[in-house]
Scaffold this motif. Structure first.
Motif, mmCIF file in Angstrom:
data_model
loop_
_atom_site.group_PDB
_atom_site.id
_atom_site.type_symbol
_atom_site.label_atom_id
_atom_site.label_comp_id
_atom_site.label_asym_id
_atom_site.label_seq_id
_atom_site.Cartn_x
_atom_site.Cartn_y
_atom_site.Cartn_z
ATOM 1 N N ILE A 188 40.174 42.778 54.691
ATOM 2 C CA ILE A 188 40.183 42.586 56.146
ATOM 3 C C ILE A 188 39.746 41.160 56.418
ATOM 4 N N MET A 189 40.661 40.361 56.986
ATOM 5 C CA MET A 189 40.344 38.993 57.386
ATOM 6 C C MET A 189 39.902 39.034 58.844
ATOM 7 N N THR A 190 38.650 38.622 59.110
ATOM 8 C CA THR A 190 37.990 38.976 60.369
ATOM 9 C C THR A 190 38.255 38.023 61.529
ATOM 10 N N GLY A 191 39.043 36.987 61.324
ATOM 11 C CA GLY A 191 39.340 36.050 62.412
ATOM 12 C C GLY A 191 38.744 34.680 62.165
ATOM 13 N N THR A 192 39.284 33.698 62.856
ATOM 14 C CA THR A 192 38.880 32.302 62.650
ATOM 15 C C THR A 192 38.242 31.728 63.901
ATOM 16 N N PRO A 193 37.291 30.799 63.749
ATOM 17 C CA PRO A 193 36.702 30.136 64.912
ATOM 18 C C PRO A 193 37.592 29.018 65.448
ATOM 19 N N ASP A 194 37.102 28.339 66.475
ATOM 20 C CA ASP A 194 37.858 27.251 67.086
ATOM 21 C C ASP A 194 37.927 26.040 66.154
ATOM 22 N N GLY A 195 38.848 25.143 66.479
ATOM 23 C CA GLY A 195 39.019 23.923 65.694
ATOM 24 C C GLY A 195 40.329 23.852 64.945
ATOM 25 N N VAL A 196 41.210 24.838 65.146
ATOM 26 C CA VAL A 196 42.497 24.825 64.451
ATOM 27 C C VAL A 196 43.368 23.690 65.004
ATOM 28 N N SER A 248 46.431 47.061 48.483
ATOM 29 C CA SER A 248 47.372 47.938 49.192
ATOM 30 C C SER A 248 47.548 47.506 50.643
ATOM 31 N N LYS A 249 46.524 46.856 51.204
ATOM 32 C CA LYS A 249 46.628 46.387 52.590
ATOM 33 C C LYS A 249 45.846 45.089 52.768
ATOM 34 N N ILE A 250 46.414 44.190 53.579
ATOM 35 C CA ILE A 250 45.719 42.984 54.034
ATOM 36 C C ILE A 250 45.803 43.012 55.552
ATOM 37 N N ILE A 251 44.692 43.345 56.187
ATOM 38 C CA ILE A 251 44.652 43.486 57.642
ATOM 39 C C ILE A 251 43.927 42.282 58.221
ATOM 40 N N CYS A 252 44.561 41.637 59.184
ATOM 41 C CA CYS A 252 44.017 40.416 59.787
ATOM 42 C C CYS A 252 43.691 40.667 61.253
ATOM 43 N N VAL A 253 42.652 39.989 61.715
ATOM 44 C CA VAL A 253 42.209 40.113 63.106
ATOM 45 C C VAL A 253 42.424 38.775 63.792
ATOM 46 N N GLY A 254 43.167 38.799 64.890
ATOM 47 C CA GLY A 254 43.463 37.567 65.619
ATOM 48 C C GLY A 254 42.542 37.378 66.823
ATOM 49 N N ARG A 255 42.295 36.113 67.148
ATOM 50 C CA ARG A 255 41.533 35.750 68.353
ATOM 51 C C ARG A 255 40.206 36.505 68.435
ATOM 52 N N ASN A 256 39.410 36.424 67.364
ATOM 53 C CA ASN A 256 38.164 37.182 67.319
ATOM 54 C C ASN A 256 36.934 36.315 67.538
ATOM 55 N N TYR A 257 37.125 35.072 67.947
ATOM 56 C CA TYR A 257 36.043 34.213 68.421
ATOM 57 C C TYR A 257 36.425 33.745 69.823
ATOM 58 N N VAL A 258 35.483 33.769 70.747
ATOM 59 C CA VAL A 258 35.793 33.389 72.129
ATOM 60 C C VAL A 258 36.345 31.974 72.204
ATOM 61 N N ASP A 259 35.698 31.020 71.511
ATOM 62 C CA ASP A 259 36.124 29.626 71.592
ATOM 63 C C ASP A 259 37.539 29.435 71.035
ATOM 64 N N HIS A 260 37.891 30.239 70.035
ATOM 65 C CA HIS A 260 39.254 30.151 69.499
ATOM 66 C C HIS A 260 40.260 30.714 70.498
ATOM 67 N N ALA A 261 39.913 31.822 71.155
ATOM 68 C CA ALA A 261 40.810 32.367 72.182
ATOM 69 C C ALA A 261 41.033 31.349 73.293
ATOM 70 N N VAL A 262 39.971 30.650 73.683
ATOM 71 C CA VAL A 262 40.074 29.651 74.749
ATOM 72 C C VAL A 262 40.977 28.500 74.329
ATOM 73 N N GLU A 263 40.789 27.992 73.092
ATOM 74 C CA GLU A 263 41.603 26.851 72.662
ATOM 75 C C GLU A 263 43.075 27.235 72.507
ATOM 76 N N MET A 264 43.351 28.524 72.321
ATOM 77 C CA MET A 264 44.725 29.001 72.211
ATOM 78 C C MET A 264 45.299 29.398 73.567
ATOM 79 N N ASN A 265 44.535 29.096 74.641
ATOM 80 C CA ASN A 265 44.964 29.431 76.007
ATOM 81 C C ASN A 265 45.230 30.918 76.162
ATOM 82 N N SER A 266 44.344 31.727 75.544
ATOM 83 C CA SER A 266 44.484 33.175 75.574
ATOM 84 C C SER A 266 43.248 33.807 76.203
#
Length: 308
Positions: A266-274, A99-117
């Motif tokens: 619930i997809m909890t977010g991805t680490p850096d390396g994308v 019924s729902k697929i909820i995703c979490v963005g930028r939930n690892y610090v290193d991933h937020a940094v690599e995304m310039n966020s």
């Protein structure tokens, strides 16, 4: 216990719920009926649906019944149960229509940094829809609309009972188990508007699987190695202990906004390396093999197929 959605290869029939025995599959309905027979026809709590979506929407009661049957059949060496070799079985989408697929963005610090966020003040939530979901034996669909298809391995939660305004200390009671998600993202589509949706839920783009591991067998979900490879080249390597917002926080936060139902993901977010975070991005191309793996869950390989 590990649960799958399956059918025999080369058979155009609906998916069924199965359980993993070593590298083989047993049918959940079969072991449940075997167990009931040994109970002399005693009525157990519920009947077990064949359909994976219906099964997972029953949540904890259905899973607990299957666990009892699984334990019984295991103790009796699977006597009277058909064990299906993995090579004759197709594994499909774990829950075809949550019924729902909820995703979490930028939930690892290193991933937020690599995304310039910046590190987000609150969890960044967005949605996917069932049209995007595929299973471990399916190909990732690369639409001709994108030239920047990216991979994102994510620990994915399967909800086991209705959750509304849950407190952090009770959060794990609402989880049926865990699986692996690959939040495939069309970065050029994602970035052309402030809202990410159009780059995140493309048809047949999001592998979920290869199975759900029940909570009792996962160990500590806040300390699991998590990795992604493309054609054998390691791209992401981290640990869920690096989540900015951990699982109890996410369950509390989301359930105070949205009532969660059994079978929700619930997809909890991805680490850096994308790919997008690289100095010279290596986006996914036709024929690439994407491998995602999480400790105590397993690994999943999907090939990228470009739209003809």
């Amino acid at each position: 216990m590990r649960l799958v959605s399956y059918r025999l290869k080369n058979q155009d029939v609906p998916l069924r719920v199965g359980a993993v025995v070593e590298n083989n599959i047993v049918d959940v309905q079969e072991i449940y009926h075997r167990y009931r027979k040994e109970k002399n026809g005693e009525e157990l709590d519920i009947l077990i649906p064949e359909d994976p979506t219906s099964f997972f929407r029953l949540g904890h009661p259905a899973i607990e019944c299957v666990q009892e049957a699984y334990t019984y059949c295991l103790a009796n060496n699977w006597d009277g149960v058909d064990i299906l070799p993995r090579d004759i079985v197709y594994l499909g989408t774990l829950i075809p229509e949550p019924s729902k697929i909820i995703c979490v963005g930028r939930n690892y610090v290193d991933h937020a940094v690599e995304m310039n966020s910046d590190v987000p003040e609150y969890p960044v939530l967005f949605a996917k829809f069932a049209n995007a979901l595929i299973g471990p034996d399916d190909a990732i669909h690369k639409t001709r609309l994108t030239e920047k298809l990216d991979y994102e391995v994510e620990l994915t939660i399967v909800i086991g009972k209705t959750a509304s305004r849950v407190k952090k200390e009770d959060a794990y009671d609402y989880i049926a188990g865990y699986t692996i998600g690959n939040d495939i993202s069309a970065r050029d589509l994602q970035k052309r508007t402030p809202q990410w949706l159009q780059g995140k839920t493309i048809d047949r783009s999001t592998p979920i699987g290869p199975w759900m591991v029940t909570s009792d067998e996962i160990g500590d979900p806040s300390n699991l190695a998590i990795r992604c490879y493309v054609n054998g080249d390691e791209r992401q390597s981290s640990n869920t202990k690096k989540l900015i917002y951990d699982i109890p926080f996410l369950i509390e936060f989301i359930s105070n906004l949205i009532t969660l139902q059994p079978g929700d993901l619930i997809m909890t977010g991805t680490p850096d390396g994308v790919a997008l975070g690289m100095e010279s991005p290596k986006f996914l191309q036709d024929g690439d093999i994407v491998t995602v793996e999480i400790e105590n869950i397993g690994r999943m390989d999907n090939q990228v197929i470009a739209e003809d």
